[in-house]
Structure formats: C-alpha cells, structure tokens
Scaffold this motif. Structure first.
Motif, PDB file in Angstrom:
ATOM      1  N   SER A   1      -6.263  -5.570 -12.699  1.00 19.16           N
ATOM      2  CA  SER A   1      -6.591  -4.657 -13.800  1.00 19.16           C
ATOM      3  C   SER A   1      -5.692  -3.424 -13.769  1.00 19.16           C
ATOM      4  O   SER A   1      -5.204  -2.966 -14.818  1.00 19.16           O
ATOM      5  CB  SER A   1      -8.063  -4.248 -13.728  1.00 19.16           C
ATOM      6  OG  SER A   1      -8.344  -3.563 -12.510  1.00 19.16           O
ATOM      7  N   GLU A   2      -5.430  -2.883 -12.569  1.00 21.17           N
ATOM      8  CA  GLU A   2      -4.544  -1.720 -12.459  1.00 21.17           C
ATOM      9  C   GLU A   2      -3.086  -2.125 -12.643  1.00 21.17           C
ATOM     10  O   GLU A   2      -2.273  -1.356 -13.182  1.00 21.17           O
ATOM     11  CB  GLU A   2      -4.743  -1.031 -11.103  1.00 21.17           C
ATOM     12  CG  GLU A   2      -6.089  -0.333 -10.957  1.00 21.17           C
ATOM     13  CD  GLU A   2      -6.300   0.736 -12.017  1.00 21.17           C
ATOM     14  OE1 GLU A   2      -5.380   1.566 -12.228  1.00 21.17           O
ATOM     15  OE2 GLU A   2      -7.381   0.752 -12.645  1.00 21.17           O
ATOM     16  N   ALA A   3      -2.746  -3.327 -12.199  1.00 18.06           N
ATOM     17  CA  ALA A   3      -1.385  -3.816 -12.410  1.00 18.06           C
ATOM     18  C   ALA A   3      -1.096  -3.923 -13.901  1.00 18.06           C
ATOM     19  O   ALA A   3       0.000  -3.569 -14.364  1.00 18.06           O
ATOM     20  CB  ALA A   3      -1.202  -5.174 -11.731  1.00 18.06           C
ATOM     21  N   GLU A   4      -2.079  -4.398 -14.668  1.00 12.89           N
ATOM     22  CA  GLU A   4      -1.920  -4.481 -16.128  1.00 12.89           C
ATOM     23  C   GLU A   4      -1.625  -3.116 -16.735  1.00 12.89           C
ATOM     24  O   GLU A   4      -0.732  -2.974 -17.580  1.00 12.89           O
ATOM     25  CB  GLU A   4      -3.198  -5.045 -16.757  1.00 12.89           C
ATOM     26  CG  GLU A   4      -3.283  -6.536 -16.770  1.00 12.89           C
ATOM     27  CD  GLU A   4      -4.335  -7.023 -17.753  1.00 12.89           C
ATOM     28  OE1 GLU A   4      -4.036  -7.939 -18.514  1.00 12.89           O
ATOM     29  OE2 GLU A   4      -5.448  -6.463 -17.779  1.00 12.89           O
TER      30      GLU A   4
ATOM     31  N   GLY B   1       3.372  -1.754 -10.805  1.00 15.72           N
ATOM     32  CA  GLY B   1       2.703  -2.969 -11.257  1.00 15.72           C
ATOM     33  C   GLY B   1       2.920  -4.116 -10.291  1.00 15.72           C
ATOM     34  O   GLY B   1       2.001  -4.882  -9.985  1.00 15.72           O
ATOM     35  N   PHE B   2       4.131  -4.229  -9.780  1.00 16.02           N
ATOM     36  CA  PHE B   2       4.465  -5.284  -8.820  1.00 16.02           C
ATOM     37  C   PHE B   2       3.634  -5.137  -7.547  1.00 16.02           C
ATOM     38  O   PHE B   2       3.097  -6.120  -7.020  1.00 16.02           O
ATOM     39  CB  PHE B   2       5.952  -5.215  -8.495  1.00 16.02           C
ATOM     40  CG  PHE B   2       6.445  -6.324  -7.616  1.00 16.02           C
ATOM     41  CD1 PHE B   2       6.852  -7.530  -8.171  1.00 16.02           C
ATOM     42  CD2 PHE B   2       6.522  -6.169  -6.240  1.00 16.02           C
ATOM     43  CE1 PHE B   2       7.320  -8.566  -7.365  1.00 16.02           C
ATOM     44  CE2 PHE B   2       6.984  -7.201  -5.429  1.00 16.02           C
ATOM     45  CZ  PHE B   2       7.385  -8.398  -5.986  1.00 16.02           C
ATOM     46  N   ALA B   3       3.521  -3.908  -7.042  1.00 19.33           N
ATOM     47  CA  ALA B   3       2.751  -3.671  -5.818  1.00 19.33           C
ATOM     48  C   ALA B   3       1.271  -3.983  -6.040  1.00 19.33           C
ATOM     49  O   ALA B   3       0.625  -4.645  -5.210  1.00 19.33           O
ATOM     50  CB  ALA B   3       2.930  -2.223  -5.360  1.00 19.33           C
TER      51      ALA B   3
ATOM     52  N   TRP C   1      10.783   2.711 -14.491  1.00 19.39           N
ATOM     53  CA  TRP C   1      11.048   1.967 -13.256  1.00 19.39           C
ATOM     54  C   TRP C   1       9.904   2.131 -12.255  1.00 19.39           C
ATOM     55  O   TRP C   1       9.579   1.206 -11.510  1.00 19.39           O
ATOM     56  CB  TRP C   1      12.357   2.432 -12.631  1.00 19.39           C
ATOM     57  CG  TRP C   1      13.556   2.120 -13.456  1.00 19.39           C
ATOM     58  CD1 TRP C   1      14.239   2.985 -14.269  1.00 19.39           C
ATOM     59  CD2 TRP C   1      14.230   0.860 -13.560  1.00 19.39           C
ATOM     60  NE1 TRP C   1      15.293   2.356 -14.882  1.00 19.39           N
ATOM     61  CE2 TRP C   1      15.316   1.040 -14.464  1.00 19.39           C
ATOM     62  CE3 TRP C   1      14.029  -0.392 -12.995  1.00 19.39           C
ATOM     63  CZ2 TRP C   1      16.177   0.010 -14.788  1.00 19.39           C
ATOM     64  CZ3 TRP C   1      14.911  -1.415 -13.322  1.00 19.39           C
ATOM     65  CH2 TRP C   1      15.958  -1.217 -14.199  1.00 19.39           C
ATOM     66  N   TYR C   2       9.294   3.295 -12.251  1.00 17.01           N
ATOM     67  CA  TYR C   2       8.174   3.515 -11.335  1.00 17.01           C
ATOM     68  C   TYR C   2       6.992   2.618 -11.701  1.00 17.01           C
ATOM     69  O   TYR C   2       6.331   2.045 -10.829  1.00 17.01           O
ATOM     70  CB  TYR C   2       7.725   4.976 -11.367  1.00 17.01           C
ATOM     71  CG  TYR C   2       8.768   5.979 -10.928  1.00 17.01           C
ATOM     72  CD1 TYR C   2       9.863   5.602 -10.152  1.00 17.01           C
ATOM     73  CD2 TYR C   2       8.678   7.318 -11.288  1.00 17.01           C
ATOM     74  CE1 TYR C   2      10.813   6.519  -9.756  1.00 17.01           C
ATOM     75  CE2 TYR C   2       9.622   8.249 -10.899  1.00 17.01           C
ATOM     76  CZ  TYR C   2      10.689   7.839 -10.135  1.00 17.01           C
ATOM     77  OH  TYR C   2      11.627   8.762  -9.740  1.00 17.01           O
TER      78      TYR C   2
ATOM     79  N   TYR D   1       0.843  -1.211   0.000  1.00 12.63           N
ATOM     80  CA  TYR D   1       0.000   0.000   0.000  1.00 12.63           C
ATOM     81  C   TYR D   1       0.874   1.255   0.000  1.00 12.63           C
ATOM     82  O   TYR D   1       0.601   2.219  -0.734  1.00 12.63           O
ATOM     83  CB  TYR D   1      -0.929   0.003   1.222  1.00 12.63           C
ATOM     84  CG  TYR D   1      -2.087  -0.950   1.115  1.00 12.63           C
ATOM     85  CD1 TYR D   1      -3.150  -0.686   0.245  1.00 12.63           C
ATOM     86  CD2 TYR D   1      -2.126  -2.110   1.871  1.00 12.63           C
ATOM     87  CE1 TYR D   1      -4.230  -1.560   0.140  1.00 12.63           C
ATOM     88  CE2 TYR D   1      -3.188  -3.002   1.773  1.00 12.63           C
ATOM     89  CZ  TYR D   1      -4.241  -2.723   0.899  1.00 12.63           C
ATOM     90  OH  TYR D   1      -5.282  -3.601   0.798  1.00 12.63           O
ATOM     91  N   LYS D   2       1.905   1.252   0.828  1.00 19.79           N
ATOM     92  CA  LYS D   2       2.827   2.396   0.855  1.00 19.79           C
ATOM     93  C   LYS D   2       3.508   2.557  -0.500  1.00 19.79           C
ATOM     94  O   LYS D   2       3.708   3.685  -0.967  1.00 19.79           O
ATOM     95  CB  LYS D   2       3.872   2.211   1.954  1.00 19.79           C
ATOM     96  CG  LYS D   2       3.324   2.342   3.363  1.00 19.79           C
ATOM     97  CD  LYS D   2       4.439   2.205   4.392  1.00 19.79           C
ATOM     98  CE  LYS D   2       3.897   2.376   5.805  1.00 19.79           C
ATOM     99  NZ  LYS D   2       4.967   2.251   6.830  1.00 19.79           N
ATOM    100  N   ALA D   3       3.860   1.437  -1.112  1.00 24.60           N
ATOM    101  CA  ALA D   3       4.511   1.488  -2.419  1.00 24.60           C
ATOM    102  C   ALA D   3       3.606   2.147  -3.451  1.00 24.60           C
ATOM    103  O   ALA D   3       4.049   2.997  -4.230  1.00 24.60           O
ATOM    104  CB  ALA D   3       4.893   0.079  -2.877  1.00 24.60           C
ATOM    105  N   VAL D   4       2.329   1.756  -3.466  1.00 20.34           N
ATOM    106  CA  VAL D   4       1.387   2.323  -4.440  1.00 20.34           C
ATOM    107  C   VAL D   4       1.245   3.826  -4.249  1.00 20.34           C
ATOM    108  O   VAL D   4       1.320   4.602  -5.213  1.00 20.34           O
ATOM    109  CB  VAL D   4       0.017   1.629  -4.326  1.00 20.34           C
ATOM    110  CG1 VAL D   4      -1.036   2.390  -5.142  1.00 20.34           C
ATOM    111  CG2 VAL D   4       0.112   0.180  -4.810  1.00 20.34           C
ATOM    112  N   MET D   5       1.059   4.252  -3.026  1.00 23.68           N
ATOM    113  CA  MET D   5       0.889   5.681  -2.756  1.00 23.68           C
ATOM    114  C   MET D   5       2.145   6.466  -3.129  1.00 23.68           C
ATOM    115  O   MET D   5       2.067   7.519  -3.769  1.00 23.68           O
ATOM    116  CB  MET D   5       0.532   5.896  -1.279  1.00 23.68           C
ATOM    117  CG  MET D   5      -0.860   5.400  -0.901  1.00 23.68           C
ATOM    118  SD  MET D   5      -1.349   5.846   0.794  1.00 23.68           S
ATOM    119  CE  MET D   5      -0.237   4.814   1.737  1.00 23.68           C
ATOM    120  N   PHE D   6       3.297   5.934  -2.751  1.00 23.76           N
ATOM    121  CA  PHE D   6       4.549   6.642  -3.021  1.00 23.76           C
ATOM    122  C   PHE D   6       4.848   6.685  -4.508  1.00 23.76           C
ATOM    123  O   PHE D   6       5.232   7.730  -5.051  1.00 23.76           O
ATOM    124  CB  PHE D   6       5.694   5.974  -2.269  1.00 23.76           C
ATOM    125  CG  PHE D   6       7.002   6.694  -2.426  1.00 23.76           C
ATOM    126  CD1 PHE D   6       7.319   7.765  -1.610  1.00 23.76           C
ATOM    127  CD2 PHE D   6       7.905   6.312  -3.398  1.00 23.76           C
ATOM    128  CE1 PHE D   6       8.515   8.451  -1.771  1.00 23.76           C
ATOM    129  CE2 PHE D   6       9.105   6.982  -3.569  1.00 23.76           C
ATOM    130  CZ  PHE D   6       9.412   8.061  -2.749  1.00 23.76           C
TER     131      PHE D   6
END
Length: 280
Positions: free
Chosen positions: A212-215, A202-204, A196-197, A178-183
């Motif tokens: 669907s969002e990872a895609e 995508g990994f998070a 790279w972001y 969750y922190k990864a997505v927000m950051f």
C-alpha cells in the motif's frame, strides 16, 4: 639427500602450478587498476589482455593492450598491427576476468601502473571524483563497494547533487531496504519534487511487502516524471507484486499503467505476457 629431493619436488610442483590456464573467476568491478585477461571465444586462440579502470565520467573501462596466447604453459603477448588506443566500456553483463599475477606482468613486459592511468587518479581526493567513482560502482552492480564511499561523502556534503539518490540506490541494491526507506524519507523532506527518490522508495517498500505504501510512492513518482520508460518501470514492479499474490484487480490497475507508457517492443511487454500466461 632426501631433503634435497623433497625440495626439488616442491619446486617442480610450484612450477607446474604456474603453467595452468587462466582462471576467469573475478568480477570485473573487483579488478580496478589491474591487468586482466578476458576469456577467448570458442573459435579463437588468444585471450584479450588489458587493464580495467574507472573513468568517473564514463564508468568502468577496459583499455586493450594486446592478444595473448598460452604456449607451453607460458603467456605470450602477440604483436599488434596498430598502436591506437582501444577502450571499451564495461557493464553488468561483462564476463568474469582472470587477474594477472606479478610474475605474469613481468613476463609480459607490462608496467604495473602505466603512465596513462594516472590521469584517472589525479583528482581522487576531490568529492566530485569520489562520487563519480562510486556512481560507476553502483551502475556496475558493485554497490557494496560504492556505499562506504558515498556515505563518507555524505558526511562532507549531504547536499551534493545526486548524492542522496546514489545512496538510496545503493541501499536497495544491497538489500538494505529498511535503511533505504529511512534515508529516502529524509531525502524527500529535503527535495520533495525529486521523482528518483520516490522510485527508489517504492522499490524498497515493495521488497518489504508494504504494497500500500509502495503504491503511494510509485504513484507520486509517476506523477513527477514525464519519462515513459520510468513510469513503466515503476508500474511493472507493482504489477509483479500483485501477480505474485494473485490480486487480479490491482494487477489490472497497474498493468494498464504499464501499457499506457511502455513501448510495444519493450521488455515490460514481455513481463506482462509472462504474467498473463502464468496466471493460475
């Protein structure tokens, strides 16, 4: 008299405890600036003695000092045939080490902090040095050690090159998705063309089961890089997700992307083979 015997017995027990074999249970990344032993191989009699340190440009390193044998309960340093400096880079596959105690260091006639080590510490207060050290920790699988350093540096200079990526990577590596997505979403606002972001985002999202969002993130990342290995790595992550939920249509879509960009001998092809053989 009884008390004296008890004390003598305790001293004997302490003496015996100090003669036990080295215990190899410390992760190499937790032994920074420490004298350590690497375990001997089955056909060897000696351990490898040296110091682990971080070169901010090279990562975790091991400077070999000498071979050591355990004789009669004591560590004995063997003479070397040459005086050349032998350094080895350590990585995630490095085995655990045994830390030397202070009495061991004295017995082996070692400097607790040798003079040569100072050159790797002389600029330790500079942000460049600290981020280099934290990047090495990330690369070694020690993101739990890297993140406090990186977040502190971010307070000083959030625009330092590569810093946002290291933080995003660190959050993912420690399972803080969750922190990864927000950051990373904030990072993308600052640098929308940095693939790279999107790779880390995508990994998070994948690990949060938001496929669907990872895609979307991975497809954007794939479009932004010309590196076939990175394209295949992002695609294999989605292929794996659709293998797990048995969505054949989506699996085939991402499998094709892997096949388009992966080398025939790459690990990605092995994953594809495994998925196909275990589809049920």
């Amino acid at each position: 008299m009884i008390r004296i015997c008890v004390v003598l017995l305790a001293m004997l027990q302490l003496g015996f405890s100090q003669t036990t074999k080295p215990v190899f249970e410390t992760k190499f990344y937790e032994a920074r600036d420490r004298w350590v032993l690497f375990d001997k191989k089955e056909d060897q009699e000696s351990y490898s003695l040296g110091m682990i340190y971080i070169d901010p440009n090279q990562g975790y390193m091991f400077q070999y000092e000498a071979a050591v044998e355990l004789r009669g309960g004591k560590l004995i340093k063997l003479p070397r045939l040459d005086s050349s400096s032998i350094k080895m880079r350590l990585d995630r596959n490095t085995l655990d080490v045994a830390l030397l105690s202070e009495p061991d260091i004295v017995a082996l006639d070692l400097e607790p902090k040798p003079e040569w080590l100072r050159q790797y510490r002389k600029n330790q207060d500079f942000i460049t040095h600290r981020i280099g050290v934290a990047s090495a920790m990330n690369g070694a699988g020690a993101s739990h050690l890297a993140l406090p350093i990186l977040l502190n540096a971010y307070q000083e200079d959030p625009n330092y090159p590569g810093l946002r990526y290291e933080i995003g990577y660190g959050y993912n590596a420690t399972g803080s998705f969750y922190k990864a997505v927000m950051f990373l979403n904030q990072a993308i606002e600052q640098e929308p063309q940095n693939f790279w972001y999107y790779r880390e985002l995508g990994f998070a999202l994948k690990h949060l089961n938001n496929l669907s969002e990872a895609e979307k993130a991975y497809k954007k990342g794939i479009a932004l890089t010309s590196d076939g290995f990175q394209k295949a790595e992002m695609a294999i992550n989605m292929t794996q997700s659709y293998f797990h939920i048995k969505d054949r249509e989506k699996f085939n879509e991402w499998k094709k992307i892997v096949l388009d960009h992966a080398d025939e001998e790459s690990v990605f092809m092995g994953y594809i083979q495994y998925f196909e053989e275990n589809w049920f």
